[in-house]
Design a protein around this motif. Structure first.
Motif, PDB file in Angstrom:
ATOM      1  N   TYR A   1     -11.739  39.524 -16.161  1.00 35.79           N
ATOM      2  CA  TYR A   1     -10.728  38.880 -15.325  1.00 35.79           C
ATOM      3  C   TYR A   1     -10.770  37.365 -15.479  1.00 35.79           C
ATOM      4  O   TYR A   1     -11.794  36.780 -15.860  1.00 35.79           O
ATOM      5  N   ILE A   2      -9.615  36.747 -15.150  1.00 35.89           N
ATOM      6  CA  ILE A   2      -9.497  35.291 -15.218  1.00 35.89           C
ATOM      7  C   ILE A   2      -8.828  34.790 -13.945  1.00 35.89           C
ATOM      8  O   ILE A   2      -7.906  35.423 -13.410  1.00 35.89           O
ATOM      9  N   GLU A   3      -9.307  33.661 -13.433  1.00 35.74           N
ATOM     10  CA  GLU A   3      -8.781  33.085 -12.205  1.00 35.74           C
ATOM     11  C   GLU A   3      -7.397  32.472 -12.447  1.00 35.74           C
ATOM     12  O   GLU A   3      -7.182  31.764 -13.434  1.00 35.74           O
ATOM     13  N   ILE A   4      -6.445  32.743 -11.528  1.00 30.40           N
ATOM     14  CA  ILE A   4      -5.103  32.164 -11.597  1.00 30.40           C
ATOM     15  C   ILE A   4      -4.986  31.108 -10.504  1.00 30.40           C
ATOM     16  O   ILE A   4      -4.987  31.420  -9.313  1.00 30.40           O
ATOM     17  N   ARG A   5      -4.862  29.850 -10.911  1.00 34.02           N
ATOM     18  CA  ARG A   5      -4.825  28.754  -9.944  1.00 34.02           C
ATOM     19  C   ARG A   5      -3.396  28.343  -9.571  1.00 34.02           C
ATOM     20  O   ARG A   5      -3.175  27.785  -8.496  1.00 34.02           O
ATOM     21  N   ASP A   6      -2.449  28.594 -10.466  1.00 34.04           N
ATOM     22  CA  ASP A   6      -1.066  28.213 -10.153  1.00 34.04           C
ATOM     23  C   ASP A   6      -0.127  28.972 -11.086  1.00 34.04           C
ATOM     24  O   ASP A   6      -0.474  29.284 -12.226  1.00 34.04           O
ATOM     25  N   GLY A   7       1.096  29.284 -10.568  1.00 36.53           N
ATOM     26  CA  GLY A   7       2.115  29.890 -11.408  1.00 36.53           C
ATOM     27  C   GLY A   7       2.501  31.294 -11.018  1.00 36.53           C
ATOM     28  O   GLY A   7       3.501  31.811 -11.512  1.00 36.53           O
ATOM     29  N   VAL A   8       1.727  31.953 -10.148  1.00 34.31           N
ATOM     30  CA  VAL A   8       2.001  33.342  -9.766  1.00 34.31           C
ATOM     31  C   VAL A   8       1.906  33.485  -8.252  1.00 34.31           C
ATOM     32  O   VAL A   8       0.927  33.018  -7.646  1.00 34.31           O
ATOM     33  N   ASP A   9       2.916  34.113  -7.681  1.00 33.39           N
ATOM     34  CA  ASP A   9       2.881  34.464  -6.259  1.00 33.39           C
ATOM     35  C   ASP A   9       2.115  35.786  -6.149  1.00 33.39           C
ATOM     36  O   ASP A   9       2.632  36.847  -6.480  1.00 33.39           O
ATOM     37  N   ILE A  10       0.856  35.705  -5.670  1.00 41.88           N
ATOM     38  CA  ILE A  10       0.002  36.890  -5.714  1.00 41.88           C
ATOM     39  C   ILE A  10       0.459  37.977  -4.756  1.00 41.88           C
ATOM     40  O   ILE A  10       0.099  39.146  -4.932  1.00 41.88           O
ATOM     41  N   GLU A  11       1.265  37.629  -3.752  1.00 43.81           N
ATOM     42  CA  GLU A  11       1.694  38.632  -2.767  1.00 43.81           C
ATOM     43  C   GLU A  11       2.961  39.364  -3.189  1.00 43.81           C
ATOM     44  O   GLU A  11       3.151  40.531  -2.852  1.00 43.81           O
ATOM     45  N   ASN A  12       3.819  38.690  -3.951  1.00 47.08           N
ATOM     46  CA  ASN A  12       5.139  39.275  -4.197  1.00 47.08           C
ATOM     47  C   ASN A  12       5.467  39.544  -5.661  1.00 47.08           C
ATOM     48  O   ASN A  12       6.396  40.303  -5.943  1.00 47.08           O
TER      49      ASN A  12
END
Length: 380
Positions: free
Chosen positions: A344-355
Motif C-alpha cells: 500500500y501507498i499513502e494518498i495525501r491529496d487528490g482523492v476523496d476517500i469517502e466518495n
C-alpha cells in the motif's frame, strides 16, 4: 419503382443500419477493472536486507609462545568461563629457560657479593690515604692510585647491580613465558571453532601473526550482519528498529536495532543489527532476512500500490484513474503520495476517500490498455 416499393427499400436500409449499429454497440469491448475506495491504514516504510548471524563479541585465540600442543582440554561447542584452561604447550624449553636465568641471577648475586668485598677494602684504603694525604704523609701518586682504585670498584658495584637487575628481568620474562604455555580463556563463551589438534606445533604472537587456534564467541549476544544497497542506505540510521526472520526458525520474528552502518563499500553497505529478543539456539552463520523500519504513518488514507501510475516527461508525476459509477467511465487525476510499504501507498491529496472510487487493477490495464475517458466495467 413505385412509391410503395421505394418506401420499403428505404425502410430496409434504415433497418440494416440500425442492426449494424446495434451489433457494433453490443460487440464493443469493455475492459473489466477492479475499483475501490481509499482506506485508512498503518503504513510502515521498510528497507529489506539479508545476511547472516554473527556473535557481537568473538575472540580468536592465538598463543603468546611457540611450541607443540601437548594437552587440549576443550572441543568445539564447549562452553568455557573466563580463566578456564584451554590447552597447554610443551613446557620443557621454557622450564629450562627459567632454570638458566635463575642460575644467571645467582651468579650475578655472587659476583656482587665478591665485588662488594673488594669495594669495601678499596673504600677503606681510600679513606685512610685521604687522611694521610692531608697530613702530607703520602705522596700525590699514592693518593691518586688509591682514589682510582676506589672509583673503579664503585663502577664495578654499579655494573654488578645492573647485572642482577638484568637477570631478574630475564627471569621474570622466562617465568611469564612458562606461564603462557597454559592458554586460558579471556572471556565467558562457546568454542565456535577449533583449528588445531593435540600434537600440532603453533607459532606465538611474538613471531609474525601467530597461529589462530580456536575462536570463542558469546552466543547470548548475536547480531545480523547484512548488506544494504546504495539506493537505500541513506534511509537508514543507527537506532532504527528491525523485524528479523531467521531461516532456521520459519516465520518467527525477532526484534533488532541497527547498531552500526559502514561508512564506505565497494558495492553494498554492511549494516549490523543487534538482535534484542533472545534465542539460545542461534548459531553463527545462520541466514536471516530483515525489514529495517525507517518511517511509520498511523491511520492514513492508502491505496494498493499498483493503483498508482508513474509518468515521465512533460507530465511527470503520479496519477490514478477515478471511476464514475454514473457514466461507467474513468478519468485520470494527479495525486500526491507519501509513505509506502510492499502493498500500500499513502494518498495525501487528490482523492476523496469517502466518495470516490479508484481503479486498482489489473495493473496491465493501467499501464496502457485503458485510456482517459474510457468506459469500463467495474468490479468492486
Amino acid at each position: 419503382m413505385g412509391k410503395t416499393g421505394k418506401r420499403w427499400w428505404i425502410a430496409g436500409v434504415i433497418l440494416i443500419a440500425i442492426i449494424i449499429i446495434l451489433i457494433n454497440v453490443l460487440s464493443e469491448e469493455v475492459n473489466q477493472v477492479s475499483v475501490a475506495k481509499a482506506q485508512l491504514r498503518n503504513i510502515i516504510s521498510c528497507v529489506p536486507a539479508s545476511g547472516r548471524l554473527s556473535p557481537t563479541l568473538r575472540v580468536n585465540i592465538s598463543p603468546d609462545v611457540s611450541g607443540e600442543v601437548v594437552e587440549l582440554y576443550v572441543k568445539e561447542g564447549d562452553y568455557v568461563k573466563k580463566g578456564d584452561l584451554l590447552l597447554r604447550i610443551k613446557q620443557d624449553a621454557y622450564r629450562s629457560a627459567v632454570e638458566r636465568t635463575e642460575a644467571i641471577l645467582r651468579g650475578a648475586e655472587s659476583s656482587l657479593a665478591q665485588v662488594g668485598l673488594r669495594f669495601e677494602k678499596a673504600k677503606a684504603n681510600y679513606q685512610r690515604d685521604s687522611r694521610l694525604f692531608e697530613k702530607k704523609i703520602i705522596s700525590n701518586e699514592e693518593f691518586y692510585e688509591s682514589q682510582m682504585e676506589y672509583l673503579i670498584m664503585e663502577k664495578e658495584i654499579e655494573n654488578a647491580m645492573f647485572n642482577i637487575e638484568s637477570a631478574k628481568a630475564s627471569l621474570s620474562e622466562a617465568k611469564e613465558n612458562l606461564a603462557r604455555t597454559d592458554v586460558r580463556s579471556p572471556m565467558d563463551g562457546t568454542v565456535t571453532s577449533l583449528c588445531i589438534s593435540k600434537g600440532e606445533r603453533v607459532v606465538g604472537t611474538s613471531q609474525m601473526a601467530g597461529t589462530i587456534m580456536m575462536e570463542i564467541a558469546d552466543l547470548e549476544r548475536m547480531e545480523l550482519v547484512c548488506s544494504v544497497s546504495q539506493n537505500d542506505i541513506l534511509r537508514i540510521s543507527v537506532g532504527d528498529t528491525a523485524n528479523i526472520c531467521v531461516d532456521a526458525f520459519g516465520q518467527m520474528k525477532f526484534k533488532g536495532i541497527v547498531c552500526s552502518i559502514a561508512s564506505n563499500a565497494k558495492k553494498d553497505f554492511e549494516v549490523r543489527i543487534a538482535i534484542v529478543s533472545h534465542e539460545n539456539r542461534f548459531r553463527p552463520g545462520m541466514r536471516a532476512d530483515a525489514d529495517i523500519i525507517t518511517e511509520y504513518a498511523d491511520s492514513v488514507p492508502a491505496l494498493p500500490i499498483g493503483a498508482i501510475l508513474f509518468k515521465r516527461g512533460e507530465q511527470e508525476g503520479q496519477f490514478v484513474y477515478i471511476y464514475d459509477p454514473a457514466s461507467g467511465r474513468i478519468s485520470e487525476r494527479r495525486v500526491k503520495t507519501g509513505l509506502s510499504d510492499i502493498d500500500y501507498i499513502e494518498i495525501r491529496d487528490g482523492v476523496d476517500i469517502e466518495n470516490e472510487y479508484v481503479v486498482t487493477g489489473p495493473y496491465s490495464f493501467l499501464k496502457g490498455e485503458i485510456e482517459n475517458g474510457e468506459k469500463v466495467k467495474a468490479k468492486r
